[in-house]
Design a protein around this motif. Structure first.
Motif, PDB file in Angstrom:
ATOM      1  N   LEU B 208       3.629  18.148  -6.291  1.00 18.76           N
ATOM      2  CA  LEU B 208       3.290  19.575  -6.456  1.00 18.76           C
ATOM      3  C   LEU B 208       1.888  19.720  -7.061  1.00 18.76           C
ATOM      4  O   LEU B 208       1.113  20.597  -6.668  1.00 18.76           O
ATOM      5  CB  LEU B 208       4.319  20.271  -7.349  1.00 18.76           C
ATOM      6  CG  LEU B 208       5.734  20.433  -6.765  1.00 18.76           C
ATOM      7  CD1 LEU B 208       6.667  21.057  -7.801  1.00 18.76           C
ATOM      8  CD2 LEU B 208       5.730  21.282  -5.491  1.00 18.76           C
ATOM      9  N   ASN B 209       1.550  18.833  -8.009  1.00 18.00           N
ATOM     10  CA  ASN B 209       0.218  18.899  -8.624  1.00 18.00           C
ATOM     11  C   ASN B 209      -0.882  18.656  -7.594  1.00 18.00           C
ATOM     12  O   ASN B 209      -1.918  19.320  -7.611  1.00 18.00           O
ATOM     13  CB  ASN B 209       0.095  17.855  -9.739  1.00 18.00           C
ATOM     14  CG  ASN B 209       0.911  18.228 -10.960  1.00 18.00           C
ATOM     15  OD1 ASN B 209       1.325  19.370 -11.098  1.00 18.00           O
ATOM     16  ND2 ASN B 209       1.145  17.266 -11.825  1.00 18.00           N
ATOM     17  N   ARG B 211      -0.628  19.083  -4.310  1.00 18.42           N
ATOM     18  CA  ARG B 211      -0.602  20.161  -3.324  1.00 18.42           C
ATOM     19  C   ARG B 211      -1.176  21.467  -3.871  1.00 18.42           C
ATOM     20  O   ARG B 211      -1.884  22.188  -3.177  1.00 18.42           O
ATOM     21  CB  ARG B 211       0.851  20.377  -2.871  1.00 18.42           C
ATOM     22  CG  ARG B 211       1.123  21.522  -1.933  1.00 18.42           C
ATOM     23  CD  ARG B 211       2.519  21.411  -1.326  1.00 18.42           C
ATOM     24  NE  ARG B 211       2.578  20.248  -0.464  1.00 18.42           N
ATOM     25  CZ  ARG B 211       2.228  20.256   0.822  1.00 18.42           C
ATOM     26  NH1 ARG B 211       1.856  21.383   1.394  1.00 18.42           N
ATOM     27  NH2 ARG B 211       2.275  19.167   1.527  1.00 18.42           N
ATOM     28  N   HIS B 212      -0.833  21.771  -5.123  1.00 17.19           N
ATOM     29  CA  HIS B 212      -1.167  23.098  -5.651  1.00 17.19           C
ATOM     30  C   HIS B 212      -2.248  23.055  -6.742  1.00 17.19           C
ATOM     31  O   HIS B 212      -2.583  24.081  -7.309  1.00 17.19           O
ATOM     32  CB  HIS B 212       0.096  23.767  -6.209  1.00 17.19           C
ATOM     33  CG  HIS B 212       1.169  23.976  -5.180  1.00 17.19           C
ATOM     34  ND1 HIS B 212       1.071  24.921  -4.194  1.00 17.19           N
ATOM     35  CD2 HIS B 212       2.363  23.350  -4.966  1.00 17.19           C
ATOM     36  CE1 HIS B 212       2.163  24.880  -3.424  1.00 17.19           C
ATOM     37  NE2 HIS B 212       2.956  23.934  -3.882  1.00 17.19           N
ATOM     38  N   LYS B 213      -2.730  21.865  -7.043  1.00 16.04           N
ATOM     39  CA  LYS B 213      -3.776  21.702  -8.068  1.00 16.04           C
ATOM     40  C   LYS B 213      -3.357  22.311  -9.415  1.00 16.04           C
ATOM     41  O   LYS B 213      -3.937  23.288  -9.891  1.00 16.04           O
ATOM     42  CB  LYS B 213      -5.103  22.310  -7.586  1.00 16.04           C
ATOM     43  CG  LYS B 213      -5.540  21.726  -6.244  1.00 16.04           C
ATOM     44  CD  LYS B 213      -6.955  22.085  -5.884  1.00 16.04           C
ATOM     45  CE  LYS B 213      -7.287  21.785  -4.412  1.00 16.04           C
ATOM     46  NZ  LYS B 213      -6.392  20.870  -3.686  1.00 16.04           N
ATOM     47  N   GLY B 214      -2.316  21.739  -9.980  1.00  9.17           N
ATOM     48  CA  GLY B 214      -1.827  22.210 -11.276  1.00  9.17           C
ATOM     49  C   GLY B 214      -1.412  21.059 -12.164  1.00  9.17           C
ATOM     50  O   GLY B 214      -1.728  19.896 -11.892  1.00  9.17           O
TER      51      GLY B 214
END
Lengths: 229, 229
Positions: B208-209, B211-214
């Motif tokens: 998720l990090n 993919r979504h830059k978080g």
């Protein structure tokens, strides 16, 4: 106004299927409950209509008829019934359909614990589903981690839904559907292969529910706002 | 006032170890950073002291010496280093110690992706750890899913820590430690075998990090208040 797209919930007479149907019926979606037995499906539909209130569009059909009538299919059956049902429905599922699989291979399927999972050769129940449908059908994994009991209630759900698929359009369509459940935020979880982790999380939440007597859900924190639908 | 119990963070010069050390040093815990190289450990300790502020109790030692000086051990090494390090440290770990394992068998350990995991024969990296220590050492799985980047900052963490162990006292001690990190709630996740799911979640969050830059984390919702420490 055109009728909204029809969603068929296959194996929809169980608590998860009924709960999703209720929430989407309240959101104005046109729902078909699918079941092996058309009469059971109609009874379930009647129950949901009476809970969802006036104007709710919910009907009941035998599973194959439900597949023929919709192109957005949600599969909510116990793991032990998943493969047999998909083999049976394969000819009925229309090319271009989206099949949203919420199956979790809980060890309870073979008499074990619901807080443990079985290994699935393909990697996950969702990947098993993808192997069992025609190539033109897009499989999406989602809705594993929403408490059926909460879905069947009236309250806001304090949960996120992670959506995994190899078809980005099918994933987006599913995320839009997820976000119609009050409280739910949908997150793109990437490829279908990641479904194995979503499925494991269900077993973890079931274990937490047993241990702590709750209705556990999951929120993902720390992503930028645009990651949440 | 007696000094608080000493926590040794083995392989503590990496980002996860440094971040935990920083947060616990700020909470007044007495921390030993362990490393293969005593000098590197001392440099890391110095860095943490300067960030944590006056009165922070952080020292650096070679890993074996750190084990001999503490009975609460936290292992924060990449999976590819875990087994070898535990074999080496086995004689140095004191009977009755608690070993908190945060290892995740990411496929990155063998040149694959950090969003995928390897299968571990014992079920999880934590269960592998339990096999590699003396019987009198209690292994706990925790701290897999806290972003190292966030731990090394100053902000409140919007994350829960699920703690799994076959030793309920060791689990409780770990939960108390987890709850000292601002924002973190600790949850008893049951037996050590459940660690496999915590470890999988790390791969999901890394995906998720990317993919979504978080800096993704996880909150568990829907449990009664007493489930959260």
């Amino acid at each position: 106004m055109a009728a909204p797209p029809t969603i068929a919930i296959l194996g929809g007479t169980g608590p998860a299927g009924m709960g999703l149907a209720l929430r989407w019926a309240r959101a104005g979606e046109n729902i078909i409950i699918g079941s092996r037995d058309a009469r059971r499906a109609q009874e379930a539909a009647e129950k949901i209509r009476s809970k969802a209130g006036d104007g709710a569009q919910v009907s009941g059909m035998e599973n194959s008829a439900a597949c023929a009538a919709a192109d957005l299919l949600v599969l909510t059956v116990p793991f032990e019934g998943q493969a047999a049902l998909l083999k049976q429905l394969k000819p009925a599922i229309r090319p271009g359909s989206v099949l949203i699989d919420a199956t979790v291979a809980l060890a309870a399927s073979v008499g074990g614990r619901a807080s443990r999972t079985l290994g699935v050769w393909q990697g996950s129940a969702a990947q098993q589903a993808a192997e069992l449908v025609h190539q033109g059908v897009s499989v999406v994994a989602a809705f594993h981690n929403l408490s059926a009991e909460l879905l069947n209630g009236d309250e806001y759900l304090d949960c996120d839904v992670i959506v995994c698929s190899d078809d980005s359009k099918a994933s987006e369509r599913t995320r839009l559907l997820a976000a119609k459940i009050p409280g739910v935020r949908a997150i793109d979880g990437g490829k279908l292969e990641n479904a194995r982790i979503l499925e494991q999380i269900t077993a973890l939440l079931i274990g937490l529910n047993i241990r702590h007597k709750g209705h556990g859900g999951m929120r993902i924190t720390g992503l930028p706002p645009e990651a949440y639908q």
